[in-house]
Scaffold this motif. Structure first.
Motif, mmCIF file in Angstrom:
data_model
loop_
_atom_site.group_PDB
_atom_site.id
_atom_site.type_symbol
_atom_site.label_atom_id
_atom_site.label_comp_id
_atom_site.label_asym_id
_atom_site.label_seq_id
_atom_site.Cartn_x
_atom_site.Cartn_y
_atom_site.Cartn_z
ATOM 1 N N UNK A 1 11.156 3.086 6.077
ATOM 2 C CA UNK A 1 10.065 2.377 5.414
ATOM 3 C C UNK A 1 8.919 3.382 5.300
ATOM 4 N N UNK A 2 8.776 4.010 4.155
ATOM 5 C CA UNK A 2 7.737 5.006 3.985
ATOM 6 C C UNK A 2 8.243 6.412 4.222
ATOM 7 N N UNK B 1 1.575 4.713 -2.558
ATOM 8 C CA UNK B 1 1.457 3.451 -3.288
ATOM 9 C C UNK B 1 0.174 2.741 -2.884
ATOM 10 N N UNK B 2 -0.182 1.741 -3.645
ATOM 11 C CA UNK B 2 -1.360 0.932 -3.391
ATOM 12 C C UNK B 2 -0.974 -0.545 -3.371
ATOM 13 N N UNK B 3 -1.803 -1.335 -2.696
ATOM 14 C CA UNK B 3 -1.552 -2.766 -2.624
ATOM 15 C C UNK B 3 -1.959 -3.433 -3.933
ATOM 16 N N UNK B 4 -1.678 -4.727 -4.048
ATOM 17 C CA UNK B 4 -2.045 -5.457 -5.262
ATOM 18 C C UNK B 4 -3.549 -5.501 -5.461
ATOM 19 N N UNK C 1 16.515 1.583 -2.992
ATOM 20 C CA UNK C 1 15.986 0.644 -2.009
ATOM 21 C C UNK C 1 16.729 0.842 -0.702
ATOM 22 N N UNK C 2 15.995 1.162 0.367
ATOM 23 C CA UNK C 2 16.571 1.209 1.708
ATOM 24 C C UNK C 2 16.416 -0.134 2.410
ATOM 25 N N UNK D 1 9.031 -0.450 -1.569
ATOM 26 C CA UNK D 1 9.181 0.657 -2.537
ATOM 27 C C UNK D 1 9.179 2.001 -1.833
ATOM 28 N N UNK D 2 9.889 2.963 -2.433
ATOM 29 C CA UNK D 2 10.005 4.306 -1.875
ATOM 30 C C UNK D 2 9.312 5.312 -2.790
ATOM 31 N N UNK D 3 8.900 6.472 -2.243
ATOM 32 C CA UNK D 3 8.215 7.468 -3.075
ATOM 33 C C UNK D 3 9.189 8.170 -4.015
#
Length: 682
Positions: A120-121, A237-240, A662-663, A668-670
């Motif tokens: 995750x990340x 990434x950024x949040x909503x 997708x793991x 989401x992954x970079x």
């Protein structure tokens, strides 16, 4: 990249002969060099918890200095030579670590074909590692033979206090390893071995997404070594709401000290890991769409190990204390919306391992006592004495404590071509009212020739549930405090073939697990059903692993090597329709790994690593839709210019910018990630 233990000849510089009838060489006070055919890329392994091997190796060095009596492998409690070993161990050497395009131990383990690394990340901010279709809770992770697993949760077990420059090798033992590393190693174990370097170095890195790293490893004459580390990233990434939600910042410090004379060898370790990271949607559920989670962990590692160098009975006692702290924020920086979860887990342990030789072979025995103590704001039973959480206005009001005792006995019969290693481990925990449980095992190997070897084994083990599996009941999760321990029985057989130019191995294995623990969602109830921790009645799994490696220098006079690995797993489980699994039933059905390492020109080298995998299982999106995991492929590369006093390198992860893989569902992954750096050696 990963090397099974092969019976290959190499140049050995014998520094000492100890506990042997031919100890004359030690009396002479001289080095005795016995030269045989040498190969540049050999690997050797041993159990750091049983013996200690000294390595001094560079990327293309052909001579390795080894303490003769310590050439052993991790596949047994007592050290055995490579040719005697009855169980195969996968080893990542220092050369492999230096050549790989990786930023963490988590990244390294991705290239072991039997290991499943779910991140995750990036930068290993939060990683689950499992072996042969198991879960992250079902393996034991050790640092220099000391169990560093956190009984609260395995999500944070890879928060290691050491850095890559401290590590001399990583050993992966696949299948139940209760006889070797204790009963918590249900489907395997990973032992990370460190050593004080002979020189000092500093390292600087920078890369995509605001990534910066600085690190140093310092040789302290007569005192050991000290390494320090700091890294940070803005996140990918950024949040909503437009806020950072996958950023990262962390630091480490690791000290290794030693004392040695003609009679004893003593080592001590002290390490600290402290980091925080934006957890985005890491633990979000279809009923809880949180995308600004945050977590901060602190790990303290201390251990003292000793061993005698004389006498007929070899003993290695150890004592250790580990502390794991974590703060989880469901809504980052907003405790008024959801109170932060605080946990502090102290683990105290003492163990002793020993072995002796006699007319019928080599016998090993030992015992361990381990106490696990958790205080928490949301896990466990009510405390009699409430404890204040330092630096906050909160208290630890819940907790759980258990003491685990184990003892092992093993005997090794060593014949000319045949090795038989049989033994058992007995275990009892204060958490369960059950009597002692005994888990036996036996490993057999037969050397057909200098090139061919056959091996087979039967092993068994168990695992106690983590405290999170027993007590976590927040935001769509409902744990069960009455979970039963998991149990595993495994059969394995295989063959290996090795020459100077070719290494090949094939393994077929079968696992039978009972009372297997998992988090599941029963969608037959509703789409809003909670995740529940349960015991599956049984899970049967079969798998096949193949590895082949070519030394192109030997074959066609090219300074390069190629390794190809493939693993297939099939599970059969009792499971009704509508059940969605979070871990145990989401396994890698197929995994293929290809590694190329080549010297392009003088000091310029290139490493390319391809990983393709196909995961079985499903996940539910925030919209309530169910999707199957899809196969994906990633390519990583590293190019390095290496000189005796410095090296300059560039690494590119996810070279083809795959953003659709997708793991974990809903995480989401970079995409492509570029890192460049330099190392200066003093």
């Amino acid at each position: 990249m990963y090397k099974p233990i092969f019976n290959k000849r190499e140049v050995l510089v014998f520094r000492q002969f100890k506990r042997k009838g031919y100890a004359l060489f030690a009396c002479l006070g001289r080095e005795v060099v016995i030269s045989v055919l040498s190969v540049a890329t050999l690997s050797s392994a041993k159990a750091a918890s049983v013996s200690d091997e000294v390595w001094r190796a560079d990327s293309f060095q052909v001579v390795k200095e080894v303490w003769l009596d310590d050439v052993g492998v991790t596949g047994s409690r007592a050290p055995l030579t490579q040719s005697q070993a009855a169980r195969m161990v996968t080893v990542l050497s220092r050369e492999d670590i230096q050549a790989a395009p990786v930023q963490s131990v988590n990244d390294l383990l991705k290239y072991a074909v039997g290991v499943d690394v779910r991140q995750r990340g990036a930068l290993g901010s939060q990683t689950d590692v499992s072996i042969r279709g198991g879960t992250q809770e079902q393996i034991t992770v050790l640092l220099n033979g000391i169990n560093i697993c956190d009984p609260q949760t395995a999500h944070n077990v890879m928060e290691l206090p050491c850095q890559l420059s401290d590590i001399v090798r990583i050993e992966v033992l696949e299948g139940p390893a209760g006889r070797i590393y204790g009963t918590s190693s249900l489907v395997g174990a990973i032992n990370i071995v460190t050593a004080s370097p002979a020189s000092s170095e500093v390292q600087f890195e920078g890369g995509s997404f605001g990534y910066v790293k600085t690190a140093g490893t310092f040789h302290l004459p007569t005192m050991g070594s000290l390494s320090i580390f700091y890294a940070r990233s803005d996140g990918y990434s950024r949040s909503s709401a437009g806020h950072r939600n996958t950023d990262y910042s962390g630091s480490k410090a690791f000290y290794q000290g030693f004392f040695e004379n003609d009679d004893v060898r003593i080592r001590w370790y002290a390490g600290l890991s402290d980091k925080g990271w934006g957890s985005g949607t890491f633990y979000a559920t279809p009923t809880w769409h949180a995308d600004e989670q945050y977590e901060h962990t602190t790990k303290i590692f201390t251990a003292l190990q000793a061993e005698n160098k004389c006498g007929n009975l070899y003993l290695r006692p150890s004592i250790y204390w580990n502390q794991n702290r974590d703060r989880y924020e469901g809504y980052r920086g907003r405790p008024e919306v959801m109170k932060y979860n605080y946990n502090r887990c102290n683990v105290y342990g003492v163990n002793i391992n020993g072995y002796f030789d006699w007319s019928l072979g080599r016998t090993a025995l030992g015992a361990e006592l381990r106490q696990e103590d958790l205080v928490s704001g949301n896990l466990g039973e009510p405390l009699f004495h409430i404890q204040h959480i330092s630096g906050t206005d909160r208290d630890y009001t819940l907790g759980i404590n258990r003491t685990n005792a184990s003892a092992h006995l093993e005997h090794n019969v060593l014949l000319h071509r045949l090795t038989i290693s049989a033994g058992l481990v007995a275990m009892k925990s204060s958490w369960s009212e059950a009597d002692w449980h005994i888990y036996p095992g036996i490993d057999v190997s037969y050397r057909l020739s200098d090139h061919w070897k056959l091996f087979a084994s039967y092993n068994s083990s168990l695992r106690l549930p983590s405290f999170t599996e027993m007590y976590y009941k927040l935001q769509g999760y409902a744990a069960n405090p009455h979970l039963k321990p998991e149990e595993m029985q495994a059969l394995e057989l295989g063959a290996q073939y090795v020459t100077n130019a070719l290494q090949a191995k094939m393994t077929l294995w079968y696992h039978h697990g009972s009372n297997m623990i998992d988090w599941i969602m029963d969608t037959n109830q509703s789409q809003d059903a909670p995740w529940q921790s349960v015991n599956h009645t049984k899970i049967d799994a079969v798998g096949i692993e193949t590895n082949v490696a070519f030394d192109l220098q030997q074959l066609v006079s090219l300074p390069a090597s190629i390794r190809l690995s493939y693993c297939y797993i099939s599970q059969d489980k009792d499971l009704k329709s509508g059940i969605v699994s979070q871990y145990a039933l989401e396994y890698l059905k197929h995994k293929f790994v290809a590694n190329l390492h080549a010297r392009l020109y003088r000091s310029l080298s290139l490493s390319l690593n391809l990983r393709w995998q196909d995961r079985t299982g499903q996940y539910t999106t925030f919209a309530g839709e169910r999707f199957d995991y899809r196969p994906y492929a990633l390519v990583d590369a590293r190019m390095e210019w290496k000189q005796p006093r410095y090296s300059i390198y560039a690494e590119l992860y996810n070279m083809f910018d795959n953003r659709k893989y997708v793991d974990f569902g809903n995480v989401p992954q970079p995409g492509a990630w570029l890192v460049a750096g330099a190392t200066i050696t003093f």
